[in-house]
Motif scaffolding. Structure first.
Motif, PDB file in Angstrom:
ATOM      1  N   LYS A  77       0.853  -1.193   0.000  1.00 32.57           N
ATOM      2  CA  LYS A  77       0.000   0.000   0.000  1.00 32.57           C
ATOM      3  C   LYS A  77       0.881   1.232   0.000  1.00 32.57           C
ATOM      4  CE  LYS A  77      -3.980   2.264   0.709  1.00 32.57           C
ATOM      5  NZ  LYS A  77      -3.838   3.510  -0.014  1.00 32.57           N
ATOM      6  N   VAL A  78       0.562   2.193  -0.852  1.00 28.69           N
ATOM      7  CA  VAL A  78       1.279   3.455  -0.921  1.00 28.69           C
ATOM      8  C   VAL A  78       0.268   4.592  -0.898  1.00 28.69           C
ATOM      9  CG1 VAL A  78       2.838   4.901  -2.302  1.00 28.69           C
ATOM     10  CG2 VAL A  78       3.139   2.416  -2.284  1.00 28.69           C
ATOM     11  N   ASN A  79       0.492   5.542  -0.005  1.00 27.38           N
ATOM     12  CA  ASN A  79      -0.273   6.788  -0.008  1.00 27.38           C
ATOM     13  C   ASN A  79       0.663   7.879  -0.504  1.00 27.38           C
ATOM     14  OD1 ASN A  79      -2.567   5.629   1.109  1.00 27.38           O
ATOM     15  ND2 ASN A  79      -1.925   6.061   3.192  1.00 27.38           N
ATOM     16  N   ILE A  80       0.232   8.587  -1.542  1.00 30.38           N
ATOM     17  CA  ILE A  80       1.017   9.680  -2.104  1.00 30.38           C
ATOM     18  C   ILE A  80       0.307  10.984  -1.756  1.00 30.38           C
ATOM     19  CG2 ILE A  80       1.914  10.758  -4.206  1.00 30.38           C
ATOM     20  CD1 ILE A  80       1.931   7.970  -5.489  1.00 30.38           C
ATOM     21  N   TYR A  81       1.034  11.867  -1.090  1.00 28.29           N
ATOM     22  CA  TYR A  81       0.509  13.183  -0.724  1.00 28.29           C
ATOM     23  C   TYR A  81       1.094  14.200  -1.688  1.00 28.29           C
ATOM     24  CZ  TYR A  81      -1.029  10.881   3.498  1.00 28.29           C
ATOM     25  OH  TYR A  81      -1.656  10.029   4.384  1.00 28.29           O
ATOM     26  N   LEU A  82       0.221  14.967  -2.362  1.00 28.05           N
ATOM     27  CA  LEU A  82       0.646  15.958  -3.350  1.00 28.05           C
ATOM     28  C   LEU A  82       0.126  17.343  -2.979  1.00 28.05           C
ATOM     29  CD1 LEU A  82       0.002  14.245  -6.810  1.00 28.05           C
ATOM     30  CD2 LEU A  82       2.186  14.690  -5.701  1.00 28.05           C
ATOM     31  N   SER A  83       1.020  18.332  -3.035  1.00 28.48           N
ATOM     32  CA  SER A  83       0.614  19.704  -2.726  1.00 28.48           C
ATOM     33  C   SER A  83      -0.291  20.279  -3.806  1.00 28.48           C
ATOM     34  CB  SER A  83       1.835  20.607  -2.557  1.00 28.48           C
ATOM     35  OG  SER A  83       2.498  20.764  -3.803  1.00 28.48           O
ATOM     36  N   ASP A  84      -0.212  19.734  -5.005  1.00 26.98           N
ATOM     37  CA  ASP A  84      -1.043  20.204  -6.115  1.00 26.98           C
ATOM     38  C   ASP A  84      -1.211  19.043  -7.083  1.00 26.98           C
ATOM     39  OD1 ASP A  84      -2.103  21.437  -8.459  1.00 26.98           O
ATOM     40  OD2 ASP A  84      -1.220  23.346  -7.840  1.00 26.98           O
ATOM     41  N   SER A 107      -3.162   5.274  -3.032  1.00 28.11           N
ATOM     42  CA  SER A 107      -4.069   6.420  -2.924  1.00 28.11           C
ATOM     43  C   SER A 107      -3.274   7.687  -3.175  1.00 28.11           C
ATOM     44  CB  SER A 107      -4.682   6.501  -1.523  1.00 28.11           C
ATOM     45  OG  SER A 107      -5.436   5.358  -1.231  1.00 28.11           O
ATOM     46  N   VAL A 108      -3.925   8.679  -3.752  1.00 30.17           N
ATOM     47  CA  VAL A 108      -3.321   9.993  -3.938  1.00 30.17           C
ATOM     48  C   VAL A 108      -4.153  10.977  -3.141  1.00 30.17           C
ATOM     49  CG1 VAL A 108      -2.723  11.783  -5.591  1.00 30.17           C
ATOM     50  CG2 VAL A 108      -2.455   9.381  -6.210  1.00 30.17           C
ATOM     51  N   ILE A 109      -3.481  11.692  -2.251  1.00 35.95           N
ATOM     52  CA  ILE A 109      -4.176  12.605  -1.348  1.00 35.95           C
ATOM     53  C   ILE A 109      -3.685  14.025  -1.600  1.00 35.95           C
ATOM     54  CG2 ILE A 109      -4.624  13.169   1.078  1.00 35.95           C
ATOM     55  CD1 ILE A 109      -3.309   9.787   0.585  1.00 35.95           C
ATOM     56  N   PRO A 110      -4.529  14.885  -2.180  1.00 35.56           N
ATOM     57  CA  PRO A 110      -4.141  16.287  -2.339  1.00 35.56           C
ATOM     58  C   PRO A 110      -4.052  16.948  -0.954  1.00 35.56           C
ATOM     59  CG  PRO A 110      -6.029  15.748  -3.731  1.00 35.56           C
ATOM     60  CD  PRO A 110      -5.825  14.603  -2.782  1.00 35.56           C
ATOM     61  N   CYS A 111      -3.060  17.801  -0.778  1.00 37.45           N
ATOM     62  CA  CYS A 111      -2.869  18.471   0.505  1.00 37.45           C
ATOM     63  C   CYS A 111      -2.161  19.801   0.273  1.00 37.45           C
ATOM     64  CB  CYS A 111      -2.044  17.588   1.446  1.00 37.45           C
ATOM     65  SG  CYS A 111      -0.381  17.227   0.847  1.00 37.45           S
ATOM     66  N   SER A 112      -1.903  20.524   1.335  1.00 39.52           N
ATOM     67  CA  SER A 112      -1.105  21.748   1.248  1.00 39.52           C
ATOM     68  C   SER A 112       0.356  21.364   1.062  1.00 39.52           C
ATOM     69  CB  SER A 112      -1.243  22.554   2.547  1.00 39.52           C
ATOM     70  OG  SER A 112      -2.573  22.931   2.747  1.00 39.52           O
ATOM     71  N   LYS A 113       1.207  22.377   0.928  1.00 38.27           N
ATOM     72  CA  LYS A 113       2.647  22.101   0.897  1.00 38.27           C
ATOM     73  C   LYS A 113       3.000  21.280   2.118  1.00 38.27           C
ATOM     74  CE  LYS A 113       4.784  24.582  -2.439  1.00 38.27           C
ATOM     75  NZ  LYS A 113       5.697  24.061  -3.412  1.00 38.27           N
ATOM     76  N   LEU A 114       3.931  20.375   1.953  1.00 38.72           N
ATOM     77  CA  LEU A 114       4.394  19.534   3.046  1.00 38.72           C
ATOM     78  C   LEU A 114       5.522  20.241   3.788  1.00 38.72           C
ATOM     79  CD1 LEU A 114       4.226  16.336   0.892  1.00 38.72           C
ATOM     80  CD2 LEU A 114       2.819  16.764   2.909  1.00 38.72           C
ATOM     81  N   HIS A 115       5.991  19.616   4.842  1.00 39.21           N
ATOM     82  CA  HIS A 115       7.051  20.198   5.674  1.00 39.21           C
ATOM     83  C   HIS A 115       8.223  20.659   4.807  1.00 39.21           C
ATOM     84  CE1 HIS A 115       8.675  20.976   9.583  1.00 39.21           C
ATOM     85  NE2 HIS A 115       9.710  20.168   9.418  1.00 39.21           N
ATOM     86  N   ARG A 116       8.807  21.791   5.178  1.00 34.35           N
ATOM     87  CA  ARG A 116       9.961  22.379   4.483  1.00 34.35           C
ATOM     88  C   ARG A 116       9.691  22.706   3.024  1.00 34.35           C
ATOM     89  NH1 ARG A 116      15.508  19.575   6.692  1.00 34.35           N
ATOM     90  NH2 ARG A 116      15.162  20.044   8.891  1.00 34.35           N
ATOM     91  N   GLY A 117       8.422  22.850   2.642  1.00 33.92           N
ATOM     92  CA  GLY A 117       8.077  23.260   1.288  1.00 33.92           C
ATOM     93  C   GLY A 117       8.060  22.155   0.248  1.00 33.92           C
ATOM     94  N   TYR A 118       8.056  20.907   0.676  1.00 35.54           N
ATOM     95  CA  TYR A 118       8.028  19.796  -0.275  1.00 35.54           C
ATOM     96  C   TYR A 118       6.636  19.635  -0.877  1.00 35.54           C
ATOM     97  CZ  TYR A 118      12.775  18.465   0.658  1.00 35.54           C
ATOM     98  OH  TYR A 118      14.142  18.476   0.723  1.00 35.54           O
ATOM     99  N   ASP A 119       6.604  19.107  -2.104  1.00 39.06           N
ATOM    100  CA  ASP A 119       5.350  18.950  -2.853  1.00 39.06           C
ATOM    101  C   ASP A 119       4.845  17.519  -2.906  1.00 39.06           C
ATOM    102  OD1 ASP A 119       4.910  21.693  -3.904  1.00 39.06           O
ATOM    103  OD2 ASP A 119       6.869  21.336  -4.830  1.00 39.06           O
TER     104      ASP A 119
END
Length: 133
Positions: A77-84, A107-119
């Protein structure tokens, strides 16, 4: 019944940014904390473009899996968090190249920018390889 939890750590992947383990092993299953594309040798480098971030986060995940006697082919299982979500096509291309024919649940989860500005960030669950495999 007691459950053994084993902390998995490697200096070949980015060090945790807080009070958490890179991964925990429980009953032959590895649970990786959310990983970013931070370069372990130089964690203060800026994130870079989305392709570089995705490559580095997969490198970090691979190193943590290896430290836990696993690899990308054992991911379930992989969850991918994307800032955009606009980054999706590039992230998916890099991901496909690295995982080849292996297609874990994802799963792909849209979110805000991640820690330290990562996308992009990855959270992974994987099986530990059998002893001798």
């Amino acid at each position: 019944m007691s459950t053994q939890l084993t902390k998995i750590t490697t200096n070949k992947a980015a060090a945790p940014l807080g009070h958490y383990a890179q991964a925990i092993l429980c009953h032959d299953i590895l649970y990786l904390s959310l990983q970013l594309g931070i370069t372990p040798e130089n964690p203060d480098l800026p994130p870079g473009d989305i392709s570089r971030q995705t490559t580095q986060v997969l490198d970090n995940v691979s190193e943590i899996l290896l430290a836990g006697n696993s690899d990308l082919s054992q991911t379930i299982k992989v969850n991918i968090y994307l800032s955009d979500i606009k980054h999706w096509e590039i992230v998916d291309k890099v991901y496909r190249q690295r995982l080849g024919n292996h297609t874990p649940a994802r799963s792909v989860i849209p979110c805000s920018k991640l820690h330290r500005g990562y996308d992009v960030g990855l959270e992974v669950t994987a099986l530990q390889r059998s002893v001798g495999a």
